[in-house]
Each structure stands twice: as C-alpha cells, then as structure tokens.
Design an enzyme around this catalytic site. Structure first.
Site, PDB file in Angstrom:
ATOM      1  N   HIS A 326       0.802  -1.219   0.000  1.00 12.57           N
ATOM      2  CA  HIS A 326       0.000   0.000   0.000  1.00 12.57           C
ATOM      3  C   HIS A 326       0.837   1.273   0.000  1.00 12.57           C
ATOM      4  O   HIS A 326       0.338   2.334  -0.399  1.00 12.57           O
ATOM      5  CB  HIS A 326      -0.947   0.009   1.209  1.00 12.57           C
ATOM      6  CG  HIS A 326      -2.117  -0.896   1.051  1.00 12.57           C
ATOM      7  ND1 HIS A 326      -2.070  -2.233   1.351  1.00 12.57           N
ATOM      8  CD2 HIS A 326      -3.385  -0.663   0.609  1.00 12.57           C
ATOM      9  CE1 HIS A 326      -3.246  -2.787   1.116  1.00 12.57           C
ATOM     10  NE2 HIS A 326      -4.056  -1.865   0.656  1.00 12.57           N
ATOM     11  N   GLY A 327       2.065   1.193   0.437  1.00 17.00           N
ATOM     12  CA  GLY A 327       2.869   2.407   0.407  1.00 17.00           C
ATOM     13  C   GLY A 327       4.176   2.272   1.156  1.00 17.00           C
ATOM     14  O   GLY A 327       4.348   1.392   1.995  1.00 17.00           O
TER      15      GLY A 327
END
Length: 482
Positions: A326-327
């Site tokens: 996700h990041g």
C-alpha cells in the site's frame, strides 16, 4: 482521468458509441479501440508514464511466448524469475527507492556512522501496483501451465491496460479476464442497465459518502492535537467510511463500466464492515489483492500447513507485504502487522473459516451474537485504520494516545459547527448502510433489479440529485497513491 469528472462523463459515451456502433463487427478492432481508449485515459494524467505500461506489456508478452517454447524446468524457472525481477524491480524503484534509502541511512546514523546519500524526486506512476500484479498473474499462470500464452498482442495489451480497472483495480487474473478478449461480444441491455446502476451507486459512495467524510477526517487527523479523545474517535470513524466509500466506490464504477462493454470483472468488495471476525473481513475487503497474495505468496510459502512457527511466519509475511504494497511508510507496515495479530488467534484455533456464509442470512435483524461480533470486528478495523491514515508512525502513536484526552475540541463543539451539513451526512451514511445491509447477499449494495419501476426511478433520481447537490470536489481516489 478521474471517474468523477466532466472529462470522463464526455469520454465514456464517445468510446461506448465507437465500440458498439463503429467497431462492433470486428473483434480485433474493438480490442484495438479499447487499447487506444485506455492509453488516452491513462495519459490524461501523465502521458510520460505510458511507456511503463507498454514496457510491462512487452516484457510479459515476450516472457509468455518464451515459456511456451521452453520445456526444461530449470530454464522455465529462470524465465519466470526474469519477469518477477523486472516487474518488481520497476515497481520497487518508483515506489520504495527513497523509503529504503532513507531507512538505510537512518540505521547507520543510529549506530554513529554518517552516510551521505541523496534521495531522488520520483513521481509514483498512478496504478503501477495494480497493473504490475495483473501482468505478473499472467506470467505465473503461464509458468504453472494454468493458461496458454497468448499470441494476440492487441488482446494482451487491452488486458493489461483496460481503462475501467487500470489504475485501482480490481486486479484481474489472466485466467479469468484475458479469455474475454478473445470472444466476440454482443451488447446485453440487461447487463448494461445493471452496469449503469452500479456506476451510479459507486459515484454516490465516492462523491457523497467518501468525499464528505474526507473533509472531517482530514480536519481531525491534520489537527489531531487540538481535539479531545471523543473527537479523535469520530475522526477515525469518518476515515473508516471514507476509505470504504472511496475504494469500493471506484470498484463499483470500474465493474459497472466494464459491463457496458460486455466484460465481467470479479467482485472486489463484499460488504466487509458486516464481518464477524477479521478472517471474514479479509475475505470481503479488496478481494482481488487478498486472493492474489494468497495464491501467489501465502500458499507457495506453505500456507497454513506445517507447524505453528510456519503458520505464524507465513501469516505475518502475507500481512506485512500487503501493508508494504500500500505504500512506502512504516504506518502501512504496522497496519499490516496489526491485522496479522488480529488474524493469528483465529488461524491457530482453526476458527478462521467459521463465518463463510452471509451474516443473518434470510433475516432482516441479526442475532445479538452477530451484532456483538460485527461491532468487535468493526472496532478492531477502525483502530487499525488510524495507522493507515496517519502521516507517520509518530503521528499514529500521538493520535492513539490522544484518545484518552479530555481537553480540546469536544464532540459537542465539533458537531455544532456546520451542524446541518453533518446531520445530512449522517442521514446519507444511514441510507447507504441500509441498502448495503438489505442487499448484502448480492454483488453490490444497490442491485435492485426487480424493484417496482416507479420506486426504482425515484431512487435513481435521489442518488443522482444527491451527487449533484452534495457531492464534494473532483477529488482523487485514495488508492491512486498506491
């Protein structure tokens, strides 16, 4: 190009007309039109990154052809690893280079050694995590001999770049989606109407629910030191509905748009906030990513087979990698690890597959047990979302510690400001949850086929007018940053 813009409202009908009235007699022409439309759709954001999509397409198309020619297992495995290294390498450079570089420097600084290293100003290409995983699914399935490698480059390019789901999913499997580009497609009025209905529902979730919740979630998270504990809990709840409305809204629009062109995408959200445990939540939230990691990482690692240590190891790997996907931020890693902690007791006690049915199936009112289980699971999910939303780990810990604080802007004071606007938003959320609950056994929360036509048109008008009157600005979808 964003779904919630005038640009897309003009773009979609043009492509629809060309697709069904100009290119309808030639399958290759239809596929080529989809490729052109998809590249225009993506290039609207930044045309320079079209080269990355084309590069990924060329690499995996060529890898597939090579796997078809090669029979020796060692060579086949080497060819597969070329695809994995190239795809993950490109993804890693754009998404994680600065994150790992900065943490590497910080680690040496912690032990008293200063290292000079310059980070790069890297723009994260929209959707790179999604289309990278989609092309990888093709290569891996060809390697596993679950799928015949394609010789149709146009069809494969359309599969990789298909504009409705290009930038935020669902992440489609090649075994399910690619064969749809080989078959002649006929316009299906019933499917198209249902697609329009799902698009409308997705837009309502995005611009009425998510964007309005975002306004208050951002206010509270960005100034969390000024708010009391009760208001901080309210901020976490606002974000909880923001991220669900935003991401599942995108999926609804993508799936509905695909149906207009004769394609079927898999369901990506299955009413996750009605889950009775965390295992059920992860079977219902971002299904295309959860099942991707399950099939291509968790099961090859051994899954839940073997001893306790292997089960614990594999569970943490799958959730931490999911968080990192996700990041490039420690908050996502902690969010993933926290969900692993939630999930592990269910796995070890073999209760992770207890809730496979629809909650309160055949009943309008759930049992006390169902209600308590849903509330507990929802509460754990809301707490985990704090890490997901926080700017950094320090912010997340500060936010959580502030939940016990009595001073600051309290709930009553917060509500009094723009009270009518907040009341309207509450009523919209109740309306939204009502339809999600009533139709929780269907593909999406507004699948009202068979409803009296006057009631149906009344609801369409209500949703449409709500989007016009109460929709937020043309805000990007949250998952564009992933």
């Amino acid at each position: 190009m964003l779904f919630n813009t005038i640009d897309f409202a003009v773009f979609l009908p043009i492509i629809f007309i060309l697709y069904w009235f100009v290119a309808n007699r030639n399958l290759k022409f239809q596929n080529f039109l989809l490729v052109v439309a998809s590249y225009v759709f993506y290039g609207w954001w930044d045309w320079r990154f079209l080269s990355l999509i084309l590069f990924s397409t060329l690499v995996d198309f060529a890898i597939g052809r090579q796997l078809e020619k090669e029979e020796r297992e060692i060579k086949r495995k080497m060819i597969l690893w070329i695809s994995i290294i190239v795809n993950i390498g490109v993804l890693g450079f754009f998404k994680y280079y600065n994150f790992f570089l900065n943490n590497f420097v910080d680690a040496f600084s912690f032990f008293g050694t200063e290292i000079k290293a310059n980070s790069l100003h890297i723009i994260l290409p929209v959707g790179i995590s999604f289309y990278t995983f989609q092309t990888l699914s093709y290569t891996i399935d060809v390697y596993r001999r679950k799928l015949e490698p394609t010789k149709d480059f146009i069809a494969f390019t359309a599969f990789v770049s298909f504009f409705p789901q290009l930038v935020a999913g669902p992440i489609e499997r090649a075994t399910h989606f690619l064969p749809q580009f080989y078959k002649k497609r006929a316009f299906d009025y019933t499917k198209a109407v249902d697609g329009m209905r799902q698009i409308l529902w997705g837009l309502f979730k995005k611009i009425v629910i998510a964007d309005n919740c975002a306004e208050y979630a951002n206010l509270i998270f960005n100034q969390s030191d000024n708010f009391s504990g009760g208001s901080l809990i309210l901020g976490a709840l606002f974000f909880t509905f923001q991220i669900y409305g935003d991401f599942s809204g995108y999926s609804d629009i993508a799936i509905g748009t695909s149906r207009l062109f004769g394609f079927d995408l898999k369901q990506n959200f299955n009413f996750p906030y009605f889950s009775r445990d965390i295992a059920e939540f992860w079977r219902r939230w971002h299904i295309s990513l959860s099942t991707w990691f399950r099939d291509y990482l968790y099961i090859p690692l051994g899954g839940s087979r073997g001893g306790t240590w292997k089960k614990v190891r594999n569970t943490f790997i799958i959730f931490i990698v999911s968080g990192l996907w996700h990041g490039a931020n420690w908050t996502f890693i902690i969010w993933g690890a926290l969900n692993a902690v939630y999930f592990l007791p269910l796995l070890l006690t073999k209760k992770n597959r207890n809730n496979l049915d629809v909650v309160a199936q055949g009943r309008l009112i759930p049992s006390i047990k169902d209600i308590s289980s849903m509330l507990l699971t929802f509460g754990l999910t809301v707490f985990a979302w704090i890490f997901f939303r926080a700017e950094n780990l320090s912010h997340a810990l500060s936010y959580i510690s502030g939940i016990g604080r009595n001073n600051g802007i309290g709930i009553a004071e917060f509500i009094q400001t723009d009270a009518l606007q907040k009341l309207i938003l509450l009523l919209f959320v109740i309306f939204f949850l009502f339809f999600e609950w009533i139709y929780r056994d269907r593909q999406y929360g507004f699948q009202i086929a068979g409803t009296n036509k006057y009631i149906a048109w009344g609801l369409y008008l209500f949703l449409y007018s709500s989007c016009l009157l109460f929709g937020g600005s043309e805000a990007e979808f949250i998952y564009f940053q992933f």
